[in-house]
Design an enzyme around this catalytic site. Structure first.
Site, PDB file in Angstrom:
ATOM      1  N   PHE A 217       3.219   6.648   2.067  1.00 21.38           N
ATOM      2  CA  PHE A 217       4.348   7.379   1.502  1.00 21.38           C
ATOM      3  C   PHE A 217       3.937   8.297   0.352  1.00 21.38           C
ATOM      4  CE2 PHE A 217       5.614   3.236   3.134  1.00 21.38           C
ATOM      5  CZ  PHE A 217       6.536   3.610   4.093  1.00 21.38           C
ATOM      6  N   SER A 218       2.638   8.377   0.078  1.00 23.11           N
ATOM      7  CA  SER A 218       2.159   9.175  -1.044  1.00 23.11           C
ATOM      8  C   SER A 218       2.252  10.664  -0.742  1.00 23.11           C
ATOM      9  CB  SER A 218       0.703   8.806  -1.360  1.00 23.11           C
ATOM     10  OG  SER A 218       0.170   9.658  -2.337  1.00 23.11           O
TER      11      SER A 218
ATOM     12  N   PRO B 255       0.820  -1.213   0.000  1.00 26.01           N
ATOM     13  CA  PRO B 255       0.000   0.000   0.000  1.00 26.01           C
ATOM     14  C   PRO B 255       0.852   1.261   0.000  1.00 26.01           C
ATOM     15  CG  PRO B 255      -0.941  -1.610   1.478  1.00 26.01           C
ATOM     16  CD  PRO B 255       0.362  -2.189   1.003  1.00 26.01           C
ATOM     17  N   CYS B 256       0.518   2.161  -0.918  1.00 30.21           N
ATOM     18  CA  CYS B 256       1.366   3.334  -1.117  1.00 30.21           C
ATOM     19  C   CYS B 256       0.955   4.520  -0.257  1.00 30.21           C
ATOM     20  CB  CYS B 256       1.349   3.745  -2.588  1.00 30.21           C
ATOM     21  SG  CYS B 256      -0.294   4.209  -3.189  1.00 30.21           S
ATOM     22  N   GLN B 257      -0.246   4.470   0.350  1.00 25.45           N
ATOM     23  CA  GLN B 257      -0.763   5.640   1.051  1.00 25.45           C
ATOM     24  C   GLN B 257       0.176   6.195   2.124  1.00 25.45           C
ATOM     25  OE1 GLN B 257      -2.395   2.830   0.493  1.00 25.45           O
ATOM     26  NE2 GLN B 257      -4.515   3.166  -0.136  1.00 25.45           N
TER      27      GLN B 257
END
Length: 397
Positions: free
Chosen positions: A83-84, A79-81
């Protein structure tokens, strides 16, 4: 080329890797909506996912003991959230941070190689120490965190291993690559980070795949030769004005008089060709419906028709975010249909999102997806490297 796919989402990464020769033994995704999409397409025998063993589970609860035999590749997009750029920037403190589970999968499966994808924000200076820690975990996967040890303490212990890595029973040669999916054939400017590792006993000389598409080739086709407009049947009177931002580049290309090598960046017009306007086409096309309510606002102005789309969003600025729009030259905008967004991500038209999945949810799944073209480019390079390593081992034997 047996593989294990984590954080599968709607399946973009897995489909691209499948096209490059990997066959998943296990496909893990925790989100029930995404699993419904995967299972629906599997049930309809869509070729790209027909043989997937889909497991709906939290990656933290997955046991790998049932996976037998050698695994060529572990892959996934944690999941990228956390580090987004558009998220809450909690990084390693975010409960959605799944990098420890990516490292655990490598530790327990000992694959010949791994490939993980994430947002470019992971490389921001603020996350630098944690990114170094992620890479150390993947380099020395057997040295997992000890009970009560926080990530900084674990990182210090792993750094101490750098001087003694020849003593590690399992270690990987790891590299990190900043990429733009448009450079590999996706009709979308999607800047991402790809982390690739090869087990140290694999005689691999790894090089990331060379980009195959470029903006300069597109500008040549549009504003020097005009081939782009001819191919799309756009007359001289229908063409937009050349953007001022590319004027100097076009002048340089004209002066050089030679078309750049390689393929042109694919544009929104390229990707959605043949679909027609949603809500106006008489032939029923799955997931191609008009979603009302699109509007521009500061920082969210949609994607022009004759350039790669801006990166599809998954909802950090509202679901699905203001960037998931097509911007016309008269200043009007409309939302991309789900089918159009799927094409921007490289999903085949036969891959559908169930009617029970709402438009916003389908767009969330697509906004989180990996473009299949990017996955295919890296997957093919990894597969070629592993095949060459296998041949080298057989020659020695």
């Amino acid at each position: 080329m047996r593989s294990v796919e984590l954080f599968a989402g709607a399946g973009g990464l897995g489909m691209g890797l499948g096209a490059s020769g990997f066959e998943p033994e296990l496909v893990v995704e925790w989100d029930s909506h995404s699993c419904r999409t995967l299972r629906d397409n599997k049930a309809r025998q869509v070729a790209q996912v027909a043989n997937w063993n889909i497991v709906e589970a939290d990656a933290r609860e997955v046991e790998y003991g049932g996976v037998r035999g050698e695994i060529a590749l572990v892959s996934g997009g944690p999941p990228c959230q956390p580090f987004s750029v558009g998220g809450k920037h909690k990084g390693q403190a975010d409960e959605r941070n799944m990098w420890p589970e990516a490292a655990r999968a490598v530790r327990e499966l000992a694959p010949r190689a791994f490939m993980f994808e994430n947002v470019r924000g992971l490389m921001r200076e603020a996350f630098g120490p944690y990114l170094d820690y992620v890479l150390l975990q993947l380099r020395f996967p057997l040295q997992g965190p000890e009970e009560g040890e926080d990530w900084e303490e674990h990182a210090a212990r792993l750094r101490n291993s750098v001087a003694h890595d020849e003593q590690q029973a399992l270690r990987y040669n790891v590299s990190i690559h900043a990429v733009d999916a448009a450079d590999y054939g996706a009709a979308q400017r999607r800047r991402r980070v790809i982390i690739v590792g090869f087990r140290s006993d694999e005689p691999v000389e790894w090089q990331a795949p060379t980009p195959t598409h470029s903006q300069e080739a597109l500008l040549w086709d549009q504003w020097v030769s005009g081939d782009y407009w001819k191919r799309h049947g756009v007359s001289a009177t229908q063409r937009p004005e050349m953007p001022a931002s590319v004027g100097k580049t076009v002048e340089r290309l004209r002066a050089a008089g030679v078309r750049p090598n390689g393929s042109a960046w694919r544009t929104v017009r390229d990707a959605i060709e043949g679909l027609g306007e949603p809500g106006k086409v008489k032939v029923k096309i799955a997931n191609h419906k008009l979603q009302p309510g699109a509007r521009s606002y500061a920082g969210h102005t949609g994607s022009p028709l004759d350039a790669p789309a801006k990166a599809l969003k998954a909802g950090a600025h509202g679901v699905p975010g203001g960037e998931n729009m097509l911007a016309y030259y008269d200043g009007s905008v409309r939302y991309f249909s789900v089918r159009e967004a799927a094409r921007l991500q490289g999903f085949p038209d036969e891959y559908e999102f169930p009617s029970s999945v709402a438009w916003g949810e389908a767009m969330r799944q697509l906004g989180n997806a990996v473009p299949t073209q990017l996955a295919y480019a890296f997957g093919s390079a990894i597969a070629d490297a592993l095949s060459a390593a296998g041949r080298a081992r057989r020659r020695v034997a």
